[in-house]
Design an enzyme around this catalytic site. Structure first.
Site, short mmCIF file in Angstrom:
data_model
loop_
_atom_site.label_atom_id
_atom_site.label_comp_id
_atom_site.label_asym_id
_atom_site.label_seq_id
_atom_site.Cartn_x
_atom_site.Cartn_y
_atom_site.Cartn_z
N GLU A 214 0.82 -1.22 0.00
CA GLU A 214 0.00 0.00 0.00
C GLU A 214 0.86 1.26 0.00
O GLU A 214 0.60 2.22 0.74
CB GLU A 214 -0.95 0.00 1.19
N GLU A 297 -7.35 -7.36 -0.18
CA GLU A 297 -7.62 -7.33 1.26
C GLU A 297 -9.10 -7.08 1.43
O GLU A 297 -9.55 -5.94 1.53
CB GLU A 297 -6.80 -6.26 1.98
#
Length: 701
Positions: A214, A297
């Site tokens: 990320e 996710e």
């Protein structure tokens, strides 16, 4: 995974790896061997995406789909971290994930677990990643590997080793800083060759390897990402799919995608979001035909900090959103399928600004479908399984029953010794002297506690103590060695990084200088965002009545951590010293003191009884750390909540005598009793709800 808690955009991704069809799995088992001597079936001609040869093991992307051995493949996976589960339970948890219907397991690799000191490598026990990956393969899972080097994961310093913070000049973590990249290269030169035999093309389970984590939520440094991609290709070859995960927003994808390096861009997003517009956006950051929709996710729950209510999310809602993805041939990785436990001192923390610091609790239950102790008899597991079963290419195994748990009853403790008394016997090699206070990292105490000692001359009207910067929590004591009580330390107060205050040191008549003791606890390093360079200890001068106080002694406190056991440990030796037999009627109540001390007790498990999981309740105690048979089961803080007890897996226990050691920092239960019970408890004092943080963090992801 990058988990963001208040201020930190929650970046915890968990990806689940594709479970093979029965036919491909049989072939998989036939060709796989643990040694690297297998022939490599590497193909460089990618012009045949519509008709991949079924004679070669190959996992690839074409026509906006995943393909395994020439057949379309839908990833239905889940994050399960080997380092949060005892190795004896890896297979148990994986079989439960299989019963849920998963075909893929996704896991991070925490650098700090495997290299706790520069050059000291740990790949045994809970750090035996190769054995974990081979077990995934044996059970028919594909694997998505997340080697970082930054992982977030609600794990101390986002997986970076704390010794990186001791290097001068200071490294710029997560950047193209040459000094930082050199250390990453050395680490990956160790790690990545270990997994090459386990790549899918070599007969292993690994189908994808993540680059960073990320990063688009952090900053824009494409040189750093390019370097990592080149480094990974150099070790893993050209055929492995490299991937990034970023929040499903344009700016984050722009900063975190490295399309020119042929790295697949996956997304994560709040569970409440409509997934398909985000998957359309995902296409803009992948090459044409190279964007299978993947929620890398898919959040099944959330993390919890001390002082919050335990995180919970609705089972039916979560399952309904997952079905929206799977019904249109999208792929998803549940974050988490099983959370596990932050054993030892490895929990992470988050920070919103200069004044807000939030440490994660010991449990990483995450409200996942497979609970911390492995339980699956819950609404979320059942709801998700119903959805997954409808889209699974193979029949699902039957659901295992919950593991049996036993409450072993009251455990009576005895106070063994005050911490400050034990430290008189600490080796001189564990004492560092300096004119000014030094950080924990600088003196080699990476986790736990560090004691700072100095002295001063008393004033008639007392003194004022001020520490501008302390990470994270400091307990202050003073003593006068010429007093009749032999200089027993007096508790003065606590200084915390989130509410830094001055302390008034009481007027003390003393024929000699007064000794000042400051015990500083590292409560967990920040694992996400702009405040990650989170050194611990006293990080400034210490002022007494406006003047800098010096010199200082820093005394290291050797306590067992998840992957480290001190060579010599007088603390454990004291705890295991002879117990005094005291009848139940003869037990005296403890005089409550704020002075940190070690307590120990025993309980027995008869040979005719099974050794089962248990939980130790600390209701009535203050704050501290507990060890069972020398294994660090984590921190407790029931006065803050919500976690009241700590999970003790059965492999930690044994038939016969079991010893519990408790390091209580401030307020022991006057009865000196803890309880072994058969269920978790998250109902201790907690005033804040983390729901608003969940909503905020998901929207800023």
């Amino acid at each position: 995974m990058v988990r963001k808690q208040s201020t930190r955009t929650r970046t915890t991704f968990f990806f689940f790896f594709n479970l093979f069809s029965i036919t491909s799995f049989c072939f998989f088992v036939t060709v796989f061997a643990p040694s690297p001597s297998l022939p490599s079936h590497s193909h460089h001609d990618h012009s045949h995406h519509n008709k991949v040869s079924v004679t070669a093991r190959k996992f690839e992307i074409a026509n906006d789909m995943f393909w395994k051995d020439g057949q379309p493949f839908q990833i239905i996976g889940g994050d399960l971290h080997y380092f949060r589960v005892l190795p004896e339970y890896w297979e148990d948890r994986l079989l439960r994930a299989k019963a849920l219907g998963l075909n893929t397991i996704q896991t991070y690799v925490p650098w700090n677990l495997h290299e706790p000191e520069p050059g000291k490598l740990v790949f045994e026990g809970i750090a035996d990643i190769v054995s974990f990956l081979k077990l995934c393969h044996k059970l028919g899972f594909l694997v998505m590997l997340r080697p970082g080097p930054y992982i977030c994961a609600e794990w101390d310093l986002g997986g970076f080793p704390a010794w990186l913070l001791a290097i001068e000049p200071a490294l710029r973590l997560r950047s193209s800083d040459p000094a930082f990249l050199h250390l990453v290269e050395k680490w990956w030169e160790i790690l990545l060759p270990m997994v090459v035999p386990l790549l899918y093309e070599n007969g292993g389970p690994i189908i994808m390897v993540q680059i960073e984590n990320e990063f688009g939520s952090y900053r824009d440094d494409k040189a750093y990402l390019h370097h990592l991609a080149t480094l990974a290709r150099g070790h893993l070859g050209d055929d492995i799919i490299l991937y990034t995960i970023n929040g499903g927003a344009r700016e984050k994808l722009k900063n975190g995608t490295i399309l020119e390096d042929a790295v697949f861009s996956a997304v994560d997003f709040p569970t409440a979001s409509d997934p398909w517009p985000i998957f359309e956006l995902q296409k803009e950051f992948n090459a044409p035909g190279k964007s299978p929709p993947l929620s890398a996710e898919f959040y099944t729950g959330w993390l919890t900090h001390w002082g919050e209510k335990i995180a919970e999310t609705d089972a039916d809602f979560t399952a309904a959103v997952l079905e929206k993805i799977l019904a249109r041939n999208g792929s998803a990785v549940l974050y988490m399928v099983h959370g596990g436990t932050n054993f030892g001192f490895y929990n992470g923390a988050n920070r919103e600004d200069e004044s807000i610091y939030m440490a994660d609790i010991t449990s990483y239950d995450y409200d996942a479908p497979i609970r911390e102790s492995g339980d699956v008899d819950n609404a979320k597991f059942k709801a998700l399984r119903r959805v997954i079963k409808a889209y699974s290419a193979v029949g699902l195994p039957s659901v295992p029953s919950n593991n049996e748990k036993t409450g072993y009853g009251h455990i009576h403790l005895q106070k063994k010794e005050f911490l400050l008394d034990i430290l008189k016997r600490i080796s001189s090699t564990d004492v560092v002297e300096s004119e000014n206070p030094m950080s924990m990292e600088s003196v080699g105490q990476m986790f736990g506690f560090l004691l700072y000692v100095s002295e001063y001359a008393a004033k008639d009207d007392g003194n004022i103590l001020y520490i501008p910067k302390v990470h994270d929590r400091a307990q202050v004591f003073i003593s006068c060695s010429s007093e009749d009580n032999g200089g027993r330390p007096i508790f003065v107060g606590t200084i915390e990084r989130w509410s830094n205050i001055t302390l008034g040191l009481p007027k003390t008549e003393c024929a000699s200088n007064i000794s000042l003791y400051i015990l500083v606890e590292n409560m967990g390093r920040i694992n996400h965002g702009n405040y990650m360079f989170d050194r611990k200890g006293i990080l400034s001068s210490v002022y007494l009545d406006g003047r800098s106080l010096h010199p200082w002694k820093m005394i290291l406190i050797p306590l067992n951590n998840l992957n480290e056991v001190p060579k010599t440990n007088p603390i454990i030796q004291i705890a295991y010293s002879e117990f005094t037999e005291v009848s139940a009627h003869g037990r005296a109540k403890e005089n409550v003191t704020k002075e940190p001390a070690f307590y120990a007790g025993r309980f027995s498990i008869d040979k005719e009884n099974h050794v089962n999981d248990t939980f130790i309740s600390f209701r009535g105690w203050g704050r501290g750390v507990a060890f069972v048979n020398e294994f660090n089961i984590g921190r407790y803080w029931p006065m803050m909540g919500p976690q009241c007890n700590l999970y003790v897996p059965a492999p930690v226990l044994q038939h016969g005598e079991n010893v519990v050691v408790v390091f209580e920092l401030e307020s022991p239960n006057p009865e000196l009793v803890i309880d072994s019970i058969d269920q978790p408890d998250f109902t201790c004092r907690s005033s804040k709800s983390n729901l608003h943080q969940m909503e905020h963090n998901m929207h800023t992801m």
